[in-house]
Scaffold this active site. Structure first.
Site, PDB file in Angstrom:
ATOM      1  N   CYS A  50      -3.960  22.921 -30.176  1.00 25.55           N
ATOM      2  CA  CYS A  50      -5.331  23.027 -29.666  1.00 25.55           C
ATOM      3  C   CYS A  50      -5.486  24.175 -28.685  1.00 25.55           C
ATOM      4  O   CYS A  50      -6.602  24.647 -28.444  1.00 25.55           O
ATOM      5  CB  CYS A  50      -5.751  21.711 -29.015  1.00 25.55           C
ATOM      6  SG  CYS A  50      -4.679  21.193 -27.654  1.00 25.55           S
ATOM      7  N   ARG A  52      -3.196  27.071 -28.628  1.00 24.99           N
ATOM      8  CA  ARG A  52      -2.574  28.339 -29.018  1.00 24.99           C
ATOM      9  C   ARG A  52      -2.290  28.386 -30.517  1.00 24.99           C
ATOM     10  O   ARG A  52      -2.011  27.369 -31.152  1.00 24.99           O
ATOM     11  CB  ARG A  52      -1.279  28.581 -28.235  1.00 24.99           C
ATOM     12  CG  ARG A  52      -0.174  27.583 -28.486  1.00 24.99           C
ATOM     13  CD  ARG A  52       1.083  27.927 -27.675  1.00 24.99           C
ATOM     14  NE  ARG A  52       0.868  27.820 -26.258  1.00 24.99           N
ATOM     15  CZ  ARG A  52       0.972  28.846 -25.410  1.00 24.99           C
ATOM     16  NH1 ARG A  52       1.292  30.055 -25.847  1.00 24.99           N
ATOM     17  NH2 ARG A  52       0.748  28.679 -24.120  1.00 24.99           N
ATOM     18  N   GLN A 120       5.852  20.128 -30.482  1.00 23.96           N
ATOM     19  CA  GLN A 120       5.058  20.941 -31.406  1.00 23.96           C
ATOM     20  C   GLN A 120       5.849  22.148 -31.903  1.00 23.96           C
ATOM     21  O   GLN A 120       5.759  22.511 -33.084  1.00 23.96           O
ATOM     22  CB  GLN A 120       3.764  21.391 -30.709  1.00 23.96           C
ATOM     23  CG  GLN A 120       2.810  20.234 -30.438  1.00 23.96           C
ATOM     24  CD  GLN A 120       1.684  20.595 -29.485  1.00 23.96           C
ATOM     25  OE1 GLN A 120       1.839  21.478 -28.630  1.00 23.96           O
ATOM     26  NE2 GLN A 120       0.553  19.930 -29.618  1.00 23.96           N
ATOM     27  N   GLY A 189     -17.566   4.369 -17.600  1.00 22.89           N
ATOM     28  CA  GLY A 189     -17.926   5.644 -18.190  1.00 22.89           C
ATOM     29  C   GLY A 189     -17.254   5.805 -19.539  1.00 22.89           C
ATOM     30  O   GLY A 189     -16.225   5.171 -19.811  1.00 22.89           O
ATOM     31  N   GLU A 192     -15.412  12.420 -21.411  1.00 18.24           N
ATOM     32  CA  GLU A 192     -14.094  13.037 -21.608  1.00 18.24           C
ATOM     33  C   GLU A 192     -13.092  12.571 -20.557  1.00 18.24           C
ATOM     34  O   GLU A 192     -11.952  12.226 -20.887  1.00 18.24           O
ATOM     35  CB  GLU A 192     -14.232  14.555 -21.570  1.00 18.24           C
ATOM     36  CG  GLU A 192     -12.913  15.281 -21.810  1.00 18.24           C
ATOM     37  CD  GLU A 192     -13.057  16.785 -21.732  1.00 18.24           C
ATOM     38  OE1 GLU A 192     -12.031  17.481 -21.835  1.00 18.24           O
ATOM     39  OE2 GLU A 192     -14.205  17.270 -21.558  1.00 18.24           O
TER      40      GLU A 192
END
EC number: 1.2.1.70
Length: 444
Positions: A50, A52, A120, A189, A192
């Site tokens: 997400c 690079r 990754q 809430g 994000e």
């Protein structure tokens, strides 16, 4: 043979651009193969996350390799080559190795020291291996980088301190309770920050989590996505009576949790501790609540202090890791240099052993009556003579690996002993015939 790394990352491109140049999971395999079939590319690994998109490659020439990689990216994502050039960071040789080591150990991440990138990188390498786009150099280098990052994380505190507000909120709860896996958490809430807090709670093995939001459908959507509970805002007072940890992040202009609300439920709590963490601006939780017994009330400034202190600790650990990188680069270069020496040593040994075998055959013909024991003794001693004779020449050959004129001297070495070594680095064969850059040198 040259090493090159081309990176599109959070320093070179904003998130809107990075979203446009990210390979989807199901496209990575074919992308590796397509790149490998490109002129000038000898080995390659593609990393796409997400934050690079990076191409690591062994190329036959630096400038042509760089061009064809950038053209490959441009064609895949619908950009002009010049646009890709503007958003890429290019490193070559030692700098490319340094870049890989820093990325793998989390020193180049948005969140300093994060460990997800290590997995990754490992996955990207495994995919490239499975697609047969790695060879001698990358099979060694990526294993070295992964091992280095694992050791760096184990030896330092680079990943131990919270450096995001949502993560710090959960870590602060641990400072009050110790273990929090058996605690009841309430998230107010559904944006994000709330989701990040939820993920950090789940990552700390908290299973009893309830989401409350003014728009119930948003709370429901988030709860279903992560298999937790949800309630309407009307249920908040009753939920507070039984909660241990409350993390609030809404866009409300007024306090969601007030001093009066907490006072009214104190009799139901039986002196159990309640941690209130307010990561909203403006604040969701009335500041004076911390005067209530067994209620710990923290706002975003409290968390920022923790984050800043932890970031300093991570930076100290990062500096320690950075000091180890030059030795890793030297080790890689030493290994690469030995690639040219090993075939020479192997050829020398093979010639010497052939001489020994010919000598033993001659002895067998001239002394046919030797017993098996006598033959073994003679064979052992002739091999010992050869090994002793080869000891110094092999030592000298190894020392040539670090000599500036090593290639010339290795050639002289081979002439002296009348041996012919194999090619030091053998590029992997392409799956189809592709013209090399020495045959075609065009920038269409």
């Amino acid at each position: 043979m040259h090493l090159i790394a081309i990176s599109i990352n959070h320093r070179t491109a904003d998130v809107a651009l990075r979203e446009q140049v990210a390979f989807k999971d199901d496209a990575i395999r074919s992308a590796n193969v397509d790149l490998f079939e490109t002129k000038s590319i000898l080995e390659n690994v593609i990393l796409s996350t997400c934050n690079r998109t990076e191409v690591y490659a062994v190329v036959d020439q630096i400038h042509t390799g760089r061009y064809y990689i950038q053209r490959f990216l441009a064609r895949n994502f619908g950009f002009e080559v010049e646009e890709i050039k503007a958003m890429t960071e290019v490193t070559v040789g030692d700098d490319a190795v340094r870049h890989l080591l820093q990325v793998t150990s989390g020193l180049d991440s948005v969140v300093l020291g994060e460990t997800q990138i290590l997995g990754q990188i490992r996955d990207a390498f495994f995919v490239a291996q499975e697609e047969d786009t790695t060879g001698t150099v990358f099979n060694h280098l990526f294993k070295q980088a992964i091992t280095f990052a694992k050791k760096a994380h184990n030896d330092t505190d680079i990943a131990d301190n919270a450096v995001s507000v949502s993560y710090a909120a959960v870590e602060l709860s641990k400072k009050v309770f110790g273990k929090i896996n058996n605690k009841k958490a309430l998230i107010i809430g559904a944006g994000e920050m709330s989701e990040l807090s939820l993920l950090n709670l789940i990552g700390s093995n908290v299973t009893d989590i309830t989401i409350v939001n003014r728009t119930v459908s948003k709370a429901q959507q988030l709860a279903i996505a992560h298999d937790v509970k949800y309630e309407s805002m009307e249920a908040l007072p009753q939920l507070l009576a039984h909660a241990d940890i409350v993390i609030s992040s809404t866009s409300s202009d007024t306090y969601i949790i007030t001093d009066h609300m907490i006072s009214s439920i104190q009799s139901q709590r039986k002196n159990d501790s309640l941690v209130l963490i307010d990561i909203a601006v403006p604040r969701d939780i009335e500041p004076d609540i911390n005067a209530v017994q067994d209620v710990f009330n923290y706002d975003v400034d409290d968390l920022k202090g923790l984050v800043d202190a932890n970031l300093k600790e991570r930076q100290n650990a990062a500096n320690e890791i950075l000091q180890r990188i030059p030795a890793e680069i030297d080790a890689h270069n030493e290994w690469v240099n030995m690639l040219g020496v090993v075939p020479v040593i192997r050829a020398l040994r093979e010639k010497a052993m052939n001489i020994q075998e010919d000598t033993m055959s001659s002895i067998d013909r001239k002394l046919p009556g030797l017993t098996e024991r006598e033959r073994k003794i003679i064979s052992k001693h002739t091999k010992s003579i050869i090994n002793q004779m080869l000891k110094d020449p092999i030592k000298q050959a190894k020392e040539l690996s670090s000599d500036k004129k090593g290639n010339e001297k290795l050639e002289l070495f081979q002439n002296i002993f009348d041996i012919e070594a194999e090619q030091a680095y053998e590029p992997k064969k392409k799956k189809r015939n592709v013209a090399t850059t020495s045959q075609i040198f065009s920038f269409e």
